[in-house]
Design a protein around this motif. Sequence first.
Motif, PDB file in Angstrom:
ATOM      1  N   ALA A 148       0.829  -1.211   0.000  1.00 58.15           N
ATOM      2  CA  ALA A 148       0.000   0.000   0.000  1.00 58.15           C
ATOM      3  C   ALA A 148       0.863   1.262   0.000  1.00 58.15           C
ATOM      4  N   ALA A 149       1.989   1.227   0.749  1.00 59.95           N
ATOM      5  CA  ALA A 149       2.877   2.383   0.789  1.00 59.95           C
ATOM      6  C   ALA A 149       3.479   2.647  -0.581  1.00 59.95           C
ATOM      7  N   LEU A 150       3.904   1.581  -1.263  1.00 58.67           N
ATOM      8  CA  LEU A 150       4.452   1.741  -2.610  1.00 58.67           C
ATOM      9  C   LEU A 150       3.430   2.364  -3.556  1.00 58.67           C
ATOM     10  N   ALA A 151       2.204   1.877  -3.489  1.00 61.54           N
ATOM     11  CA  ALA A 151       1.170   2.378  -4.384  1.00 61.54           C
ATOM     12  C   ALA A 151       0.877   3.854  -4.109  1.00 61.54           C
ATOM     13  N   ALA A 152       0.854   4.239  -2.832  1.00 60.92           N
ATOM     14  CA  ALA A 152       0.555   5.625  -2.484  1.00 60.92           C
ATOM     15  C   ALA A 152       1.669   6.567  -2.953  1.00 60.92           C
ATOM     16  N   THR A 153       2.920   6.155  -2.749  1.00 62.28           N
ATOM     17  CA  THR A 153       4.042   6.998  -3.183  1.00 62.28           C
ATOM     18  C   THR A 153       4.078   7.106  -4.695  1.00 62.28           C
ATOM     19  N   GLU A 154       3.835   5.991  -5.374  1.00 62.25           N
ATOM     20  CA  GLU A 154       3.810   6.019  -6.827  1.00 62.25           C
ATOM     21  C   GLU A 154       2.725   6.954  -7.333  1.00 62.25           C
ATOM     22  N   ALA A 155       1.573   6.985  -6.654  1.00 59.17           N
ATOM     23  CA  ALA A 155       0.482   7.866  -7.080  1.00 59.17           C
ATOM     24  C   ALA A 155       0.869   9.335  -6.932  1.00 59.17           C
ATOM     25  N   ILE A 156       1.582   9.659  -5.843  1.00 56.20           N
ATOM     26  CA  ILE A 156       2.023  11.047  -5.638  1.00 56.20           C
ATOM     27  C   ILE A 156       2.926  11.491  -6.777  1.00 56.20           C
ATOM     28  N   TRP A 157       3.908  10.662  -7.119  1.00 60.82           N
ATOM     29  CA  TRP A 157       4.840  11.048  -8.178  1.00 60.82           C
ATOM     30  C   TRP A 157       4.188  10.987  -9.558  1.00 60.82           C
ATOM     31  N   THR A 158       3.244  10.065  -9.766  1.00 59.21           N
ATOM     32  CA  THR A 158       2.538  10.020 -11.049  1.00 59.21           C
ATOM     33  C   THR A 158       1.774  11.315 -11.275  1.00 59.21           C
ATOM     34  N   ASP A 159       1.103  11.787 -10.236  1.00 50.95           N
ATOM     35  CA  ASP A 159       0.364  13.049 -10.340  1.00 50.95           C
ATOM     36  C   ASP A 159       1.322  14.212 -10.618  1.00 50.95           C
ATOM     37  N   TRP A 160       2.469  14.203  -9.955  1.00 52.55           N
ATOM     38  CA  TRP A 160       3.426  15.302 -10.135  1.00 52.55           C
ATOM     39  C   TRP A 160       3.983  15.300 -11.566  1.00 52.55           C
ATOM     40  N   PHE A 161       4.411  14.146 -12.039  1.00 49.68           N
ATOM     41  CA  PHE A 161       5.029  14.089 -13.368  1.00 49.68           C
ATOM     42  C   PHE A 161       4.015  14.256 -14.488  1.00 49.68           C
ATOM     43  N   ALA A 162       2.741  14.071 -14.207  1.00 48.64           N
ATOM     44  CA  ALA A 162       1.727  14.325 -15.232  1.00 48.64           C
ATOM     45  C   ALA A 162       1.713  15.796 -15.645  1.00 48.64           C
ATOM     46  N   LYS A 163       2.258  16.670 -14.792  1.00 46.00           N
ATOM     47  CA  LYS A 163       2.305  18.106 -15.071  1.00 46.00           C
ATOM     48  C   LYS A 163       3.612  18.542 -15.720  1.00 46.00           C
ATOM     49  N   CYS A 164       4.549  17.625 -15.872  1.00 51.53           N
ATOM     50  CA  CYS A 164       5.865  17.970 -16.410  1.00 51.53           C
ATOM     51  C   CYS A 164       5.732  18.508 -17.834  1.00 51.53           C
ATOM     52  N   PRO A 165       6.297  19.671 -18.125  1.00 52.72           N
ATOM     53  CA  PRO A 165       6.186  20.224 -19.480  1.00 52.72           C
ATOM     54  C   PRO A 165       6.829  19.308 -20.536  1.00 52.72           C
ATOM     55  N   TRP A 172      11.454  16.887 -11.285  1.00 56.65           N
ATOM     56  CA  TRP A 172      11.592  16.115 -10.044  1.00 56.65           C
ATOM     57  C   TRP A 172      12.204  16.986  -8.949  1.00 56.65           C
ATOM     58  N   VAL A 173      13.228  17.764  -9.274  1.00 58.17           N
ATOM     59  CA  VAL A 173      13.880  18.618  -8.278  1.00 58.17           C
ATOM     60  C   VAL A 173      12.863  19.550  -7.634  1.00 58.17           C
ATOM     61  N   LEU A 174      11.995  20.158  -8.438  1.00 61.76           N
ATOM     62  CA  LEU A 174      10.998  21.071  -7.878  1.00 61.76           C
ATOM     63  C   LEU A 174      10.035  20.332  -6.956  1.00 61.76           C
ATOM     64  N   GLY A 175       9.586  19.146  -7.369  1.00 58.49           N
ATOM     65  CA  GLY A 175       8.692  18.374  -6.501  1.00 58.49           C
ATOM     66  C   GLY A 175       9.393  17.898  -5.241  1.00 58.49           C
ATOM     67  N   ALA A 176      10.627  17.432  -5.400  1.00 58.58           N
ATOM     68  CA  ALA A 176      11.382  16.923  -4.254  1.00 58.58           C
ATOM     69  C   ALA A 176      11.661  18.012  -3.240  1.00 58.58           C
ATOM     70  N   ASN A 177      11.772  19.273  -3.676  1.00 60.26           N
ATOM     71  CA  ASN A 177      12.101  20.374  -2.775  1.00 60.26           C
ATOM     72  C   ASN A 177      10.881  21.034  -2.144  1.00 60.26           C
ATOM     73  N   ILE A 178       9.710  20.462  -2.314  1.00 59.23           N
ATOM     74  CA  ILE A 178       8.522  20.981  -1.622  1.00 59.23           C
ATOM     75  C   ILE A 178       8.592  20.596  -0.151  1.00 59.23           C
ATOM     76  N   VAL A 179       8.431  21.570   0.732  1.00 59.74           N
ATOM     77  CA  VAL A 179       8.314  21.305   2.165  1.00 59.74           C
ATOM     78  C   VAL A 179       7.087  22.036   2.699  1.00 59.74           C
ATOM     79  N   GLU A 180       6.629  21.582   3.851  1.00 58.02           N
ATOM     80  CA  GLU A 180       5.576  22.295   4.559  1.00 58.02           C
ATOM     81  C   GLU A 180       6.214  23.236   5.567  1.00 58.02           C
TER      82      GLU A 180
END
Length: 549
Positions: free
Chosen positions: A146-163, A178-186
């Motif tokens: 389940a953890a793998l699937a959830a993480t994959e979904a997060i990155w799939t959504d992010w890369f769907a926006k890649c120009p 990826w760098v921009l997504g990886a550098n997101i913090v709260e």
Amino acid sequence: MTDAAALAGRHLDLVSAPFTLPRSRVLVFRADDGEGVRVHTSEYERRLSDCRVLDALTVVDAGGEVLSVTEVHPARVTFGGVSTLTFADPSTLSIGPSSGSATAAGLRVRLRRPDGDVEEHPLDAGIRLRIAGDRAVSVDRGDHTAALAATEAIWTDWFAKCPIVRGDLQEMTAFCWWVLGANIVELPSLGDARAIVPSKIGYVGLWQWDAYFIAVGLRHGDPELAREQLDIAVRFPQHDGQLPDVVHELGVLATSDDLPESDRANLRRAGSQIADPTVPVPLTKPPLAAWALRKVLEVEDAPDYARTQLARIVRSQDWWFAGSDLDHDGMPEYGHPYSSGLDDSPIFDGPLPTAAPDLGAYLVRQDRELASLLERYEPSADVVRFRERAATTQELLLRMWDAERGRFLAFGGGEPQLSDTVVGLMPLLTGTLPAPIAETLRAAVDDPARFALPWGLPTVAASDPDFSDERMWRGPVWVNTSMLVAEGLEASGYPDRARELREQTVALVIHGGGPHEYFNPHTGQKARTATTAFGWSAALFIDLAVQLS
């Protein structure tokens, strides 16, 4: 995962690019001894070495053999082809057997904590490592699939926006996305605000200038998140309108009182003739907010948002003239090197404060941007004062032109600073320089003895005594200054030369292996002390790639 994710994964070496998750403060690097990985947290104003969670995390098989890292993707790290590490949530890692692996029996994970304690746990269906705010780790069971699937979904959504860009630029664009997504913090003090930091390796906060450049690249795939970066950068003005240098998890950094003593000593080292070095000095960043706002709004209009930001930017622009014209001659100065963004530039080797041609150019450009934006979003606003002030500032800027030397000079405490630096090229951004001056600057860009080096535009001319191809802001190539000079060339009537510089800049990032903080202009490689996976370099590569495509 999408093709863009696979392309980005080719660059995730766990050395210059760690394994992480958007919004997470957890970073996973390859272990120093090459066996397994190590885990750190990413914290404001703390070195990575001070943020150790696990000195080693290794997966061992039934015979006790350590399994090497065999593959890295944005969603997982694979050990020996039979086990994977992923995220269960931003503060929790999950480790377990690979899906369908027939050789997973007897796998164990071995953890070595910073105090030297070593423990082992059978993987079975998977275990989770929960990392607390004090970096303590607790271990329990969890559903790894389940953890793998959830993480994959997060990155799939992010890369769907890649120009989507030109074919030769697509792989690096995916990595930069990826760098921009990886550098997101709260930032907990701001609720659920998403800040894209310059780097989770050492720069954990939202720096004002970085936010502008990051928003300009981010707009091409996620304009809403781009607007959020600008909003955070300008949301916390001081009482007089000055914008803070940094918004971070503990508040803001807006004055030299917030700096350590070693930094405050910079104000005393040359005996400032105008600014009193014993009193707090405002810390901010150059005025490019309206420039960035206009670019973000070009992609997706947001009138209410625009009006809110314009009110803040107008107050900030007025502050420069009311609060940072320290010698009262009409031209604002930098009261501290940090406010320039070019902290270590030799233009600050003399007395403070420093009147600099880049600041003059930015102020001219911002007043004109404000006039245009206000005409669009606040039709009843009086924009004449912005255009008149821009004209007056440009007249003062032209007084910095040294005809004998053929360049713009900075002035520290009223004294000319003779270093030949990239700030002297920034007046091209006004687009309204006298033709002979513009042509002289264009020739400087083309001069191999000065700025036309093999791998791009150095921040100090190669012929200058202050030049160093490795020292921050004293020679290395930075993506942001190259991009600004290219924009200035285009604004000043040299579109072909602008495109050549843009092509050279994206080629540099590809040749250097990624969007590093700054590059050696002779080798095109990362400078020794530069940070990797750097936010504005990534964002501006994307912006340049879109333009060139």
